[in-house]
Design an enzyme around this catalytic site. Sequence first.
Site, PDB file in Angstrom:
ATOM      1  N   GLY A  26      16.828  47.712  23.439  1.00 33.38           N
ATOM      2  CA  GLY A  26      15.883  47.744  22.330  1.00 33.38           C
ATOM      3  C   GLY A  26      15.580  46.419  21.684  1.00 33.38           C
ATOM      4  O   GLY A  26      14.837  46.367  20.697  1.00 33.38           O
TER       5      GLY A  26
ATOM      6  N   ILE B  52      17.955  52.304  25.287  1.00 31.66           N
ATOM      7  CA  ILE B  52      17.320  51.436  26.278  1.00 31.66           C
ATOM      8  C   ILE B  52      15.837  51.761  26.398  1.00 31.66           C
ATOM      9  O   ILE B  52      15.453  52.909  26.566  1.00 31.66           O
ATOM     10  CB  ILE B  52      18.013  51.572  27.646  1.00 31.66           C
ATOM     11  CG1 ILE B  52      19.437  51.015  27.548  1.00 31.66           C
ATOM     12  CG2 ILE B  52      17.239  50.843  28.734  1.00 31.66           C
ATOM     13  CD1 ILE B  52      20.238  51.119  28.823  1.00 31.66           C
TER      14      ILE B  52
ATOM     15  N   ALA C 100      14.391  43.222  28.404  1.00 30.15           N
ATOM     16  CA  ALA C 100      13.658  43.524  29.628  1.00 30.15           C
ATOM     17  C   ALA C 100      12.181  43.683  29.327  1.00 30.15           C
ATOM     18  O   ALA C 100      11.423  42.716  29.373  1.00 30.15           O
ATOM     19  CB  ALA C 100      14.229  44.797  30.264  1.00 30.15           C
ATOM     20  N   SER C 101      11.761  44.907  28.954  1.00 28.93           N
ATOM     21  CA  SER C 101      10.331  45.179  28.820  1.00 28.93           C
ATOM     22  C   SER C 101       9.667  44.296  27.768  1.00 28.93           C
ATOM     23  O   SER C 101       8.498  43.941  27.905  1.00 28.93           O
ATOM     24  CB  SER C 101      10.112  46.657  28.483  1.00 28.93           C
ATOM     25  OG  SER C 101      10.859  47.026  27.347  1.00 28.93           O
TER      26      SER C 101
ATOM     27  N   HIS D  24      25.188  47.795  35.209  1.00 27.14           N
ATOM     28  CA  HIS D  24      24.073  48.091  34.304  1.00 27.14           C
ATOM     29  C   HIS D  24      23.917  49.611  34.199  1.00 27.14           C
ATOM     30  O   HIS D  24      24.226  50.341  35.134  1.00 27.14           O
ATOM     31  CB  HIS D  24      22.788  47.449  34.832  1.00 27.14           C
ATOM     32  CG  HIS D  24      21.649  47.524  33.862  1.00 27.14           C
ATOM     33  ND1 HIS D  24      20.832  48.619  33.766  1.00 27.14           N
ATOM     34  CD2 HIS D  24      21.223  46.659  32.921  1.00 27.14           C
ATOM     35  CE1 HIS D  24      19.925  48.414  32.826  1.00 27.14           C
ATOM     36  NE2 HIS D  24      20.144  47.222  32.284  1.00 27.14           N
TER      37      HIS D  24
ATOM     38  N   GLU E   8      25.284  48.430  25.640  1.00 22.57           N
ATOM     39  CA  GLU E   8      23.911  48.952  25.743  1.00 22.57           C
ATOM     40  C   GLU E   8      23.935  50.469  25.606  1.00 22.57           C
ATOM     41  O   GLU E   8      24.005  51.173  26.615  1.00 22.57           O
ATOM     42  CB  GLU E   8      23.321  48.645  27.121  1.00 22.57           C
ATOM     43  CG  GLU E   8      22.954  47.224  27.392  1.00 22.57           C
ATOM     44  CD  GLU E   8      21.967  47.156  28.573  1.00 22.57           C
ATOM     45  OE1 GLU E   8      20.855  46.680  28.367  1.00 22.57           O
ATOM     46  OE2 GLU E   8      22.325  47.598  29.671  1.00 22.57           O
TER      47      GLU E   8
ATOM     48  N   ASN F 295      15.836  40.689  32.002  1.00 23.17           N
ATOM     49  CA  ASN F 295      16.050  41.525  33.189  1.00 23.17           C
ATOM     50  C   ASN F 295      14.696  42.075  33.657  1.00 23.17           C
ATOM     51  O   ASN F 295      14.060  42.841  32.935  1.00 23.17           O
ATOM     52  CB  ASN F 295      17.007  42.664  32.795  1.00 23.17           C
ATOM     53  CG  ASN F 295      17.253  43.652  33.907  1.00 23.17           C
ATOM     54  OD1 ASN F 295      16.739  43.504  35.011  1.00 23.17           O
ATOM     55  ND2 ASN F 295      18.055  44.665  33.612  1.00 23.17           N
ATOM     56  N   LEU F 296      14.280  41.698  34.859  1.00 29.92           N
ATOM     57  CA  LEU F 296      12.961  42.122  35.355  1.00 29.92           C
ATOM     58  C   LEU F 296      12.985  43.502  36.017  1.00 29.92           C
ATOM     59  O   LEU F 296      11.932  44.001  36.434  1.00 29.92           O
ATOM     60  CB  LEU F 296      12.405  41.090  36.338  1.00 29.92           C
ATOM     61  CG  LEU F 296      12.234  39.674  35.787  1.00 29.92           C
ATOM     62  CD1 LEU F 296      11.495  38.808  36.798  1.00 29.92           C
ATOM     63  CD2 LEU F 296      11.486  39.691  34.454  1.00 29.92           C
ATOM     64  N   LYS F 297      14.206  44.101  36.138  1.00 28.73           N
ATOM     65  CA  LYS F 297      14.320  45.446  36.727  1.00 28.73           C
ATOM     66  C   LYS F 297      13.448  45.538  37.992  1.00 28.73           C
ATOM     67  O   LYS F 297      13.395  44.591  38.770  1.00 28.73           O
ATOM     68  CB  LYS F 297      13.939  46.481  35.660  1.00 28.73           C
ATOM     69  CG  LYS F 297      14.830  46.367  34.402  1.00 28.73           C
ATOM     70  CD  LYS F 297      14.670  47.541  33.478  1.00 28.73           C
ATOM     71  CE  LYS F 297      15.672  47.438  32.323  1.00 28.73           C
ATOM     72  NZ  LYS F 297      15.671  48.643  31.484  1.00 28.73           N
TER      73      LYS F 297
END
Lengths: 214, 214, 214, 214
Positions: free
Chosen positions: A173, A138, A194-195, A85, A133, A6-8
């Site tokens: 996470g 997160i 994501a990150s 989300h 989630e 997920n690139l948010k």
Amino acid sequence: MFVLVNLKTYPCDPIAIAEAVRDVNDTTDARLAVAPQAAHIERVAETGVETWAQHVDPIEYGSNTGHTLAETAADAGAVGTLINHSERRLKLADIDGALRAAERSDLETIVCANNPTQVGAAAALEPDAVAVEPPELIGTGTPVSQADPDIVRDAVEAAETVDPDVAVLCGAGISTGDDVVSASDLGTEGVLLASGVAKADDPTAALESLVEPL
Amino acid sequence: MFVLVNLKTYPCDPIAIAEAVRDVNDTTDARLAVAPQAAHIERVAETGVETWAQHVDPIEYGSNTGHTLAETAADAGAVGTLINHSERRLKLADIDGALRAAERSDLETIVCANNPTQVGAAAALEPDAVAVEPPELIGTGTPVSQADPDIVRDAVEAAETVDPDVAVLCGAGISTGDDVVSASDLGTEGVLLASGVAKADDPTAALESLVEPL
Amino acid sequence: MFVLVNLKTYPCDPIAIAEAVRDVNDTTDARLAVAPQAAHIERVAETGVETWAQHVDPIEYGSNTGHTLAETAADAGAVGTLINHSERRLKLADIDGALRAAERSDLETIVCANNPTQVGAAAALEPDAVAVEPPELIGTGTPVSQADPDIVRDAVEAAETVDPDVAVLCGAGISTGDDVVSASDLGTEGVLLASGVAKADDPTAALESLVEPL
Amino acid sequence: MFVLVNLKTYPCDPIAIAEAVRDVNDTTDARLAVAPQAAHIERVAETGVETWAQHVDPIEYGSNTGHTLAETAADAGAVGTLINHSERRLKLADIDGALRAAERSDLETIVCANNPTQVGAAAALEPDAVAVEPPELIGTGTPVSQADPDIVRDAVEAAETVDPDVAVLCGAGISTGDDVVSASDLGTEGVLLASGVAKADDPTAALESLVEPL
């Protein structure tokens, strides 16, 4: 295992990450996909990577200024969409509406939820998958599968009880291959992350390390 | 059968209706209750009628200006609360939060939903009951049990599948004793109604006619 | 100076605080009032204290389950209402609607806002007063008049430019008489406060100390 | 006059309309632009037409799944954005946040509002322009300039009082060149329109007829 990156609204290069996801996907049995911002779906999909939307609204063609139409996401190249989300929570009736909109456009669906109880509710709405989630994990780098494996086990059981056809994913996470293996061992069929990839210095290396133990 | 009279923000006399509900309750095997505005809960409860809140927020004691605290509703005399009424839709995570808040305060709970799919999801959140209220029938005087009995049957089945302990109620358009009987025949354990009693010239007569066939 | 004590959903005794506010009000030139939860308005107003609502919805009599009707707040004894508190933010169109609803019921109005720019916008909606409450200071015990006096000065100027008839109040972090004096020196006509009184061991002493320097 | 064609989520060909808007723009002193869905901004901007976003969120780069980032709209080619359209209403604090986000990205801004009072409030937030769009006229084909010219005059006056630098536009029901002339005569500097062009059999002819009397 399904791995959705997920690139948010990160300040990353969506095309570079899309290409990394596509390339690592070709080297593994895992299924990798990427969820860019709406405005990037088309260009990301053109790389050949499996592309998902981050959100669709519970609407049809019509007077909906500023909304995200499932049909438009699909036309731009998305094959699936996240719904509800934790950064884009919806009313129960609107999750139902967004799922029906996604179905109309043949988008695969993952409904996110905070805890096993909500995962059960999400499963009752007949998505393809649900993702658990816990909001408190997160972005922490502490995977839910490690911080609280019972949440994952209970989520898998809650979905199974309501509808055995609904897959369960695990988010929050996840950043290493071990986290992905733990998630799999706990009964999930995929992970959201994501990150860990989008902010990595070397997204390809991050992805390779993620799928390596599978 | 449980009959809950929702006073919404109608320009009615909540005490007069509360007394009518209380008095008719004493003449029947049905269980009758009334849901006034938050500011009226205490005075309505003092009549001795079974009193419900129309809504509680997913909050605890604290910094929540302008919100409705379950503990306060309970202290004022409420014994139950509606959650996610079609006129007060909540996010999925907030329905969960409101249910947990209501439990903490020993409030009985009814989660409203538009259709059988959403009824299944609501049942998964472990309320005491769910109510199916197709929005297009609310306030029409056409009971859902007549306009579309399959919605009611499907709602009963959806809740049963997810959790057999969750009762199903039926709302929208209920105004006569026959409607209540139909709702019962379709497998529900109660009805929500509003204008049929709250706007009646003679609320006592309206209630008597509602419970007479039971 | 106007001093409005917001009880939020604190676990305090609203009647005891109402009586303290009423009694201290009788000893000072300042104007003191209290804003309890909706369910407590009637009993609080019966103490004789000036009573405010914490919120009213942009609605009229009708089908609005779970909403707060201005007419009901006024009937229960409120003479004013907060609107758009930082814990109960509203859409621009709904602040307008809530103000018109409050006017219909002769409720005095204070619209809260985060910063001078929003204070100007709030003033354009024709409330009786606006309150500037930087969210980062709420509940800190650091008064905005001390932490950033320019925000208060700019808020007074922004409101003055748009509509000189709209009073400006100052919230966030007010807890001592000196804070109230500073707020007055910066051009405001009142203060909002909450925990400093509502959570005080001795609310009467806290209030006396607040108004003493005036 | 500025003419902004809002494509909403209509089932139209955004490229064909963009090309029509671009071509007619070259034949007139009026300034014409088009506001497509987020996923279409890049391809629409590539036609050379002036391109606007329909909405941006009050966010920065970061963890905002499913949101619309001003920077991304600008990078994709948008030069301006609508904010608070009647189909995408925002909280007051979020209009402020979205305006600041748009400024960061050098996007020109139009804040929509229902009535002259809200137009005054919107003007206080320092956008480039405000648009008055009475919700009851949107999509009716009855222009606000004709149905109720006083609303337009009052909106122009409300904005002028608050900030003379903020332009006023007029939306809702605009479909002919006469409507545009009326809007101009009432003191506005532009119009928003949607179905009149987006659903026209011949968008070029519809646009030519709109700008012809200017």
